[in-house]
Design a protein around this motif. Structure first.
Motif, PDB file in Angstrom:
ATOM      1  N   ASN A 109       0.804  -1.220   0.000  1.00  0.00           N
ATOM      2  CA  ASN A 109       0.000   0.000   0.000  1.00  0.00           C
ATOM      3  C   ASN A 109       0.842   1.278   0.000  1.00  0.00           C
ATOM      4  O   ASN A 109       0.377   2.326   0.436  1.00  0.00           O
ATOM      5  N   ASN A 110       2.091   1.199  -0.462  1.00  0.00           N
ATOM      6  CA  ASN A 110       3.008   2.353  -0.499  1.00  0.00           C
ATOM      7  C   ASN A 110       3.153   3.028   0.854  1.00  0.00           C
ATOM      8  O   ASN A 110       3.329   4.240   0.935  1.00  0.00           O
ATOM      9  N   LYS A 111       3.053   2.241   1.925  1.00  0.00           N
ATOM     10  CA  LYS A 111       3.094   2.815   3.268  1.00  0.00           C
ATOM     11  C   LYS A 111       4.503   3.237   3.673  1.00  0.00           C
ATOM     12  O   LYS A 111       4.701   4.327   4.196  1.00  0.00           O
TER      13      LYS A 111
END
Length: 143
Positions: A109-111
């Motif tokens: 989630n591109n965290k």
């Protein structure tokens, strides 16, 4: 023979897309003449490709949202104290002269991570962005 290592923090991504921070080292330093006419000193070449140098200032009390490093990059605090939290819950506090490598591209989630200035003063950072992460990605952490 004596060996010299220079330690740094590494932000990296595991196979499940979770970011982590572990301690690593530049090693393979050898004592040799670095500049003609100078006495020998400990040195090693770790990267020879193109790079972009950027400076950032993080203001006190400004907690950054979760994000990935935009490119593989070396991050060196110049003034102030800085914290980085990775997805695994590891929080590392760094001050002037410490080194971190931001290699958390491709997280779930591109965290990636979040970061903030510690205390009442801004933190000044120097970033050295490189085109490719070092070949030791991820590498074996040091104890």
């Amino acid at each position: 023979m004596q060996t010299v290592d220079l330690r740094f923090w590494r932000v990296w991504v595991d196979e499940q897309g979770v970011s982590h921070q572990t301690r690593h080292a530049f090693n393979d330093h050898k004592q040799s003449v670095f500049a003609e006419g100078a006495t020998p000193l400990w040195n090693a070449i770790h990267y020879t490709g193109p790079a972009t140098i950027i400076t950032l200032i993080l203001m006190p009390g400004d907690l950054k949202d979760w994000h990935e490093n935009p490119r593989p990059q070396w991050i060196i605090p110049l003034n102030g104290t800085w914290c980085v939290e990775t997805m695994d819950g590891c929080i590392v506090e760094m001050g002037p002269g410490e080194i971190s490598f931001g290699g958390d591209q491709g997280t779930l989630n591109n965290k990636g991570h979040r970061s903030w200035a510690v205390g009442d003063t801004p933190v000044e950072l120097m970033l050295i962005q490189v085109s490719e992460p070092p070949p030791w990605n991820p590498c074996n952490p040091m104890s």
